[in-house]
Design a protein around this motif. Sequence first.
Motif: not given
Lengths: 210, 209
Positions: B48-57, B59-62, B66-69
């Motif tokens: 909830x503090x690393x993977x979700x904001x840094x990867x999942x969220x 990837x959705x917003x970028x 920035x998205x594909x990297x």
Amino acid sequence: MRTRVPLVITFITGFLIILGFWIPHDPVGDIQSTFLIWYAIINGFTMVLGIVSLVHIHTRKIISHKSGYGYSLILILSMLATLWVGLYSGIKYGDLYKIDAPFMWYYNSIFVPLSATMFSLLAFFIASAAYRAFRARTFEATLLLIAGALVMIGRVPIGDVIWHKFPVIADWIMEIPQMAAKRGILIGIALGMIVTSLRIILGIERSYLK
Amino acid sequence: MYIIGIWIAAFLTLCIFSFLYKDNPFYKLAEHIYIGSSAAYMFIYVYFFDVKPMLIDKFRTSVGFDKWILIIPSLLGIIMLLRVVPRIGWISRWAIAFTIGLGSGIGIVTGVHGFVLPQIKATFVPLIVMGNWMESINNLVLIVGTLTATLYFYFSKEHKGAIRLPIRIGISLIMVAFGASFGYTVMARLSLLIGRIYFLLHDWLHLVK
């Protein structure tokens, strides 16, 4: 493939981090923060690896009915319960530590008591270790004993009641001789860290590939 | 729920304290609950503090680069999981190599900038402070202590001859530092112990106010 690729990856990653420090502009300027984000993501995957490994070990214990397999069952059940509570709270409440979230209840009722009591237990073992370490057999052990005793007595209210200078002496030990030695230790650690890091980047140190 | 939480916390606290008598089933029960829930706690925290904001969220917003990297760290993470498959487990070395390279690069930069230079800089203090003899003594102890403690870590020459005395001074100061750190740690553990006893007597039994 098995040795060269990891060595190349290590070299390029380490080199780019150092380069980003010397050239704080695009495209390498913010490479350190980007890599740290990547590291946090990979760390998330390693957590899965840890959970899988723990479940694997304890499931085998349960299946083969090894002695104490009941505890393994409790371990897995407590892990699953925590995972469920955490995922439920995170998804439903959006914040794990929201005051009315079930995860917060779990945190206050199970996690904090367990970890705080486990560490407080060390107070007793540290006392018996102190008895062995502090026996004033040599000059160095005597110094260890005196410094430890003065810091302990200076940090409790009764120390101030016995003699008002005890807290002052404890503070002086922490701020001057302790700081001086700590500085020397820190410089030694840092120099060792730099040399080891350099050996790893240049591929001289390869023990992590075993 | 609050009352149930207090009783569970008190029960688990007493289970762990029972180890002071000897290893017993109650302690083992609490120990295994602790290991299981700690592992899951760390997983939930990192998710909830690393993977979700840094990867999942992200990837959705970028969009665009920035998205594909973000595919690269995801791939490295998946590669790390291959460690559980013995035949292709060696591929996980690629992800390990990345983390080792990152740690080494940061180790060099922070080693110089975060440790060596600030510590050396902080040691350059005046030896004689006019009108304040106590500060002069303190500064002398700081300089001599830092130099002699650093010298102790010099292993290229045997600790004999001219460097023997400074190294002896260094060891003595290191011992004072260890003693002080030990005392400090004891106090920290004791305050935790007092906290747990206060919980039992105040929150659970209501014997003290």
